[in-house]
Scaffold this motif. Structure first.
Motif, PDB file in Angstrom:
ATOM      1  N   SER A  24       0.491  -1.371   0.109  1.00  0.00           N
ATOM      2  CA  SER A  24       0.476  -0.206   0.198  1.00  0.00           C
ATOM      3  C   SER A  24       1.336   1.416  -0.118  1.00  0.00           C
ATOM      4  O   SER A  24       0.588   2.541  -0.049  1.00  0.00           O
ATOM      5  N   LYS A  25       1.923   0.965   0.274  1.00  0.00           N
ATOM      6  CA  LYS A  25       2.770   2.339   0.526  1.00  0.00           C
ATOM      7  C   LYS A  25       4.293   2.129  -0.538  1.00  0.00           C
ATOM      8  O   LYS A  25       5.069   3.477  -0.771  1.00  0.00           O
ATOM      9  N   LEU A  26       3.568   1.372  -1.917  1.00  0.00           N
ATOM     10  CA  LEU A  26       4.625   1.671  -2.443  1.00  0.00           C
ATOM     11  C   LEU A  26       3.775   2.796  -3.809  1.00  0.00           C
ATOM     12  O   LEU A  26       3.231   2.433  -4.136  1.00  0.00           O
ATOM     13  N   PRO A  27       5.462   3.439  -4.734  1.00  0.00           N
ATOM     14  CA  PRO A  27       4.717   5.207  -4.836  1.00  0.00           C
ATOM     15  C   PRO A  27       4.231   4.375  -6.335  1.00  0.00           C
ATOM     16  O   PRO A  27       4.485   3.930  -7.027  1.00  0.00           O
ATOM     17  N   PRO A  28       3.740   5.524  -6.831  1.00  0.00           N
ATOM     18  CA  PRO A  28       1.877   5.146  -7.727  1.00  0.00           C
ATOM     19  C   PRO A  28       2.762   5.484  -8.998  1.00  0.00           C
ATOM     20  O   PRO A  28       3.770   6.234  -9.105  1.00  0.00           O
ATOM     21  N   PHE A  29       1.914   5.179 -10.297  1.00  0.00           N
ATOM     22  CA  PHE A  29       2.710   5.235 -11.085  1.00  0.00           C
ATOM     23  C   PHE A  29       3.014   6.944 -10.552  1.00  0.00           C
ATOM     24  O   PHE A  29       1.936   7.415 -11.038  1.00  0.00           O
ATOM     25  N   LYS A  30       4.202   8.347 -11.622  1.00  0.00           N
ATOM     26  CA  LYS A  30       3.433   9.342 -11.444  1.00  0.00           C
ATOM     27  C   LYS A  30       4.231   9.787 -13.001  1.00  0.00           C
ATOM     28  O   LYS A  30       4.565   9.285 -13.757  1.00  0.00           O
ATOM     29  N   THR A  31       3.597  10.616 -13.371  1.00  0.00           N
ATOM     30  CA  THR A  31       3.810  11.491 -14.840  1.00  0.00           C
ATOM     31  C   THR A  31       4.922  12.722 -15.051  1.00  0.00           C
ATOM     32  O   THR A  31       4.487  13.320 -14.118  1.00  0.00           O
ATOM     33  N   GLY A  32       5.742  11.963 -15.764  1.00  0.00           N
ATOM     34  CA  GLY A  32       7.282  13.662 -16.593  1.00  0.00           C
ATOM     35  C   GLY A  32       6.347  14.915 -16.317  1.00  0.00           C
ATOM     36  O   GLY A  32       5.163  15.177 -16.796  1.00  0.00           O
ATOM     37  N   SER A  33       7.433  16.028 -16.317  1.00  0.00           N
ATOM     38  CA  SER A  33       7.160  17.016 -17.435  1.00  0.00           C
ATOM     39  C   SER A  33       6.726  17.201 -18.829  1.00  0.00           C
ATOM     40  O   SER A  33       6.198  18.422 -18.853  1.00  0.00           O
ATOM     41  N   PHE A  34       7.400  16.367 -19.650  1.00  0.00           N
ATOM     42  CA  PHE A  34       6.721  15.885 -20.845  1.00  0.00           C
ATOM     43  C   PHE A  34       5.409  15.159 -20.647  1.00  0.00           C
ATOM     44  O   PHE A  34       4.842  14.898 -21.694  1.00  0.00           O
ATOM     45  N   GLY A  35       4.365  14.294 -19.784  1.00  0.00           N
ATOM     46  CA  GLY A  35       3.465  14.429 -19.392  1.00  0.00           C
ATOM     47  C   GLY A  35       3.028  12.826 -19.754  1.00  0.00           C
ATOM     48  O   GLY A  35       3.088  11.714 -19.892  1.00  0.00           O
ATOM     49  N   GLN A  36       4.716  11.966 -19.475  1.00  0.00           N
ATOM     50  CA  GLN A  36       5.053  10.763 -20.622  1.00  0.00           C
ATOM     51  C   GLN A  36       5.390  10.451 -18.558  1.00  0.00           C
ATOM     52  O   GLN A  36       6.188  10.723 -17.682  1.00  0.00           O
ATOM     53  N   ILE A  37       5.396   8.975 -18.762  1.00  0.00           N
ATOM     54  CA  ILE A  37       5.366   7.721 -17.537  1.00  0.00           C
ATOM     55  C   ILE A  37       6.947   8.440 -16.975  1.00  0.00           C
ATOM     56  O   ILE A  37       7.947   7.522 -17.719  1.00  0.00           O
ATOM     57  N   ARG A  38       7.025   8.704 -15.672  1.00  0.00           N
ATOM     58  CA  ARG A  38       8.394   8.996 -15.014  1.00  0.00           C
ATOM     59  C   ARG A  38       9.559   6.926 -14.936  1.00  0.00           C
ATOM     60  O   ARG A  38       8.773   6.187 -15.046  1.00  0.00           O
ATOM     61  N   GLU A  39      10.114   7.182 -15.389  1.00  0.00           N
ATOM     62  CA  GLU A  39      11.458   6.513 -15.523  1.00  0.00           C
ATOM     63  C   GLU A  39      11.907   6.108 -14.198  1.00  0.00           C
ATOM     64  O   GLU A  39      12.613   4.660 -13.642  1.00  0.00           O
ATOM     65  N   TRP A  40      12.070   7.592 -13.089  1.00  0.00           N
ATOM     66  CA  TRP A  40      12.620   7.013 -11.871  1.00  0.00           C
ATOM     67  C   TRP A  40      11.916   7.918 -10.836  1.00  0.00           C
ATOM     68  O   TRP A  40      10.365   8.737 -11.125  1.00  0.00           O
ATOM     69  N   LEU A  41      11.559   7.770  -9.869  1.00  0.00           N
ATOM     70  CA  LEU A  41      10.840   8.551  -8.781  1.00  0.00           C
ATOM     71  C   LEU A  41      11.454   9.949  -8.939  1.00  0.00           C
ATOM     72  O   LEU A  41       9.716   9.923  -8.798  1.00  0.00           O
ATOM     73  N   LEU A  42      12.339  10.232  -9.140  1.00  0.00           N
ATOM     74  CA  LEU A  42      11.580  11.695  -8.592  1.00  0.00           C
ATOM     75  C   LEU A  42      12.599  12.215 -10.657  1.00  0.00           C
ATOM     76  O   LEU A  42      11.893  11.426 -11.919  1.00  0.00           O
ATOM     77  N   ASP A  43      11.420  13.325 -10.951  1.00  0.00           N
ATOM     78  CA  ASP A  43      11.153  14.048 -11.860  1.00  0.00           C
ATOM     79  C   ASP A  43      12.917  13.840 -12.944  1.00  0.00           C
ATOM     80  O   ASP A  43      12.866  14.594 -13.471  1.00  0.00           O
ATOM     81  N   TYR A  44      13.738  13.263 -13.239  1.00  0.00           N
ATOM     82  CA  TYR A  44      14.982  13.238 -13.786  1.00  0.00           C
ATOM     83  C   TYR A  44      14.503  13.191 -15.656  1.00  0.00           C
ATOM     84  O   TYR A  44      14.085  12.679 -15.654  1.00  0.00           O
ATOM     85  N   PRO A  45      15.693  14.236 -15.783  1.00  0.00           N
ATOM     86  CA  PRO A  45      15.573  13.730 -17.560  1.00  0.00           C
ATOM     87  C   PRO A  45      16.452  12.812 -18.136  1.00  0.00           C
ATOM     88  O   PRO A  45      17.949  12.769 -17.312  1.00  0.00           O
ATOM     89  N   GLU A  46      16.347  12.168 -18.635  1.00  0.00           N
ATOM     90  CA  GLU A  46      16.780  11.223 -19.309  1.00  0.00           C
ATOM     91  C   GLU A  46      18.136  11.759 -20.254  1.00  0.00           C
ATOM     92  O   GLU A  46      17.863  12.481 -20.392  1.00  0.00           O
ATOM     93  N   THR A  47      19.254  11.210 -20.385  1.00  0.00           N
ATOM     94  CA  THR A  47      20.582  11.425 -20.440  1.00  0.00           C
ATOM     95  C   THR A  47      20.383  11.170 -22.167  1.00  0.00           C
ATOM     96  O   THR A  47      20.378  11.678 -23.037  1.00  0.00           O
ATOM     97  N   GLU A  48      19.578  10.040 -21.974  1.00  0.00           N
ATOM     98  CA  GLU A  48      19.948   9.233 -24.093  1.00  0.00           C
ATOM     99  C   GLU A  48      18.059   9.351 -24.158  1.00  0.00           C
ATOM    100  O   GLU A  48      17.823   8.729 -23.684  1.00  0.00           O
ATOM    101  N   ILE A  49      17.238  10.389 -24.713  1.00  0.00           N
ATOM    102  CA  ILE A  49      15.617  10.459 -25.180  1.00  0.00           C
ATOM    103  C   ILE A  49      15.595   8.971 -25.896  1.00  0.00           C
ATOM    104  O   ILE A  49      14.495   8.672 -25.479  1.00  0.00           O
ATOM    105  N   HIS A  50      15.920   8.990 -26.465  1.00  0.00           N
ATOM    106  CA  HIS A  50      15.742   8.355 -27.376  1.00  0.00           C
ATOM    107  C   HIS A  50      15.879   6.034 -27.182  1.00  0.00           C
ATOM    108  O   HIS A  50      16.798   5.466 -27.974  1.00  0.00           O
ATOM    109  N   HIS A  51      17.103   6.072 -26.050  1.00  0.00           N
ATOM    110  CA  HIS A  51      17.513   5.219 -24.905  1.00  0.00           C
ATOM    111  C   HIS A  51      16.997   3.466 -25.892  1.00  0.00           C
ATOM    112  O   HIS A  51      15.323   3.637 -25.762  1.00  0.00           O
TER     113      HIS A  51
END
Length: 296
Positions: free
Chosen positions: A81-108
Motif C-alpha cells: 500500500s506504500k509503494l510509489p504510484p505511477f507518476k507522469t513527468g514534465s513532458f506528460g510521460q510515465i516517469r522512469e525514476w521516482l523523481l522527475d529526472y531527465p534522461e540523458t538519452e531520450i532515444h534510449h
C-alpha cells in the motif's frame, strides 16, 4: 521461490518520505541527469523496480489466499500500500525514476519504465491517463533500436491498440542485414532469420512472435479481446490454437477486419467475457468442451 523473493524484498525496501522504495536502483540501462548536472545510473525506486514488486506482492497475496495460509501477508499488504504510484513527468510521460529526472538519452533503446503496460498488466484501459502517459513515453523514445527492442515496442503499441505502429516496428525488425559489428541501434535480421544484435539475441525472435500474438488477441482472467491492434494490411485472416489466460484455446477467423467465427475450448468450467466487433458477450465454458460462435 516466490515467498523467498517476497521475504528478501520486505527486508530490502526502506522508508523514504511517504513511500517504501528500492535502493540502489537502476532503470536498465539508461542514465539520468542529476541535480549536479552530471549523468548518473543509480538512484531510488526506478519505475521498473516498483512495477515488478507490485506484481510480485500481488501474486503472493493471491497464492496465500488460494492456499489458505497467512505467511507474510500482513507485512506485504502494509508495504504494498506504500509503494510509489505511477507518476507522469514534465513532458506528460510515465516517469522512469521516482523523481522527475531527465534522461540523458531520450532515444534510449530500453523502455524499462513501461513494464507495467507490457509484459505486466498494471496499466490497462481502466487507467486512460496512464495509457496516454505510456504513449508519450514511447513517442519520445522513438522507433529505432535492436531487434529485441523493436519487438518490445511493438508489444507495447499493441497494448495501446495501435496496430499500424506495431506493424511498422515489426517490418523494421525484418530489415535484412549482414552487419556483424556490435551495434545498439541497427536492428534487423540475419540471413538465417536470427535477430541481428551481434552475435544474436533470441529475445528478438521470441518477441516478434509475442508482438504478433498481442496484436491479434489479448486476455486477462475472465476476459478475452480479439483483434485489439489489427493493422489494415491484415484485414483477412485466421488463427488456430491460440492460448489465453485461464487455459483456454481460441480459434478464430476474420474478414474485412471483423470477426466471423470463434471457437473456445476450456480445460475447466469457467465464465469469460469475449469482446469483438465492438460488442461484449458472456460465455459459459464447460470442461473439455467447445463453444462455437458465428458473427455476421
Amino acid at each position: 521461490m516466490i515467498e523467498g523473493a517476497v521475504k528478501f524484498y520486505l527486508g530490502f525496501l526502506f522508508p523514504y518520505g511517504e513511500y517504501y522504495v528500492t535502493g540502489p536502483s537502476t532503470s536498465p540501462e539508461n542514465r539520468f541527469c542529476g541535480e549536479d548536472g552530471k549523468p548518473h545510473s543509480v538512484g531510488m525506486a526506478s519505475t521498473m523496480d516498483i512495477s515488478i514488486l507490485k506484481e510480485l506482492f500481488g501474486y503472493y497475496l493471491k497464492i496465500c489466499n488460494i492456499l489458505g495460509i497467512e505467511g507474510e501477508t500482513v507485512d506485504v499488504k502494509r508495504v504494498l500500500s506504500k509503494l510509489p504510484p505511477f507518476k507522469t513527468g514534465s513532458f506528460g510521460q510515465i516517469r522512469e525514476w521516482l523523481l522527475d529526472y531527465p534522461e540523458t538519452e531520450i532515444h534510449h533503446r530500453h523502455v524499462s519504465h513501461l513494464y507495467g503496460l507490457y509484459p505486466g498488466n498494471l496499466i490497462t484501459e481502466k487507467n486512460p491517463e496512464l495509457l496516454e502517459a505510456c504513449r508519450v513515453a514511447l513517442e519520445r523514445r522513438g522507433d529505432e533500436g535492436t531487434g529485441w527492442c523493436m519487438a518490445w515496442k511493438a508489444c507495447l503499441w499493441a497494448r495501446l491498440r495501435d496496430g499500424e505502429h506495431a506493424l511498422g516496428l515489426l517490418k523494421n525488425q525484418l530489415r535484412y542485414t549482414r552487419e556483424e559489428n556490435i551495434s545498439c541501434v541497427g536492428g534487423g535480421i540475419y540471413p538465417n532469420m536470427l535477430c541481428a544484435h551481434p552475435p544474436f539475441q533470441i529475445d528478438g525472435n521470441f518477441g516478434f512472435a509475442a508482438a504478433v500474438a498481442e496484436m491479434l488477441i489479448q486476455s486477462r482472467k475472465g476476459y478475452i479481446l480479439l483483434l485489439p491492434a489489427l493493422p489494415d494490411e491484415w484485414k483477412d485472416g485466421n488463427v488456430r490454437g491460440m492460448k489465453v489466460q485461464g487455459d483456454i484455446t481460441v480459434d478464430f477467423e476474420w474478414r474485412e477486419g471483423r470477426i466471423h467465427k470463434v471457437r473456445l475450448c476450456s480445460s475447466r468450467e469457467q465464465k469469460v467475457t469475449l469482446e469483438c466487433n465492438g460488442i461484449s458477450k458472456t460465455v459459459f465454458l464447460r470442461p473439455d468442451g467447445t463453444e462455437d460462435m458465428i458473427f455476421d
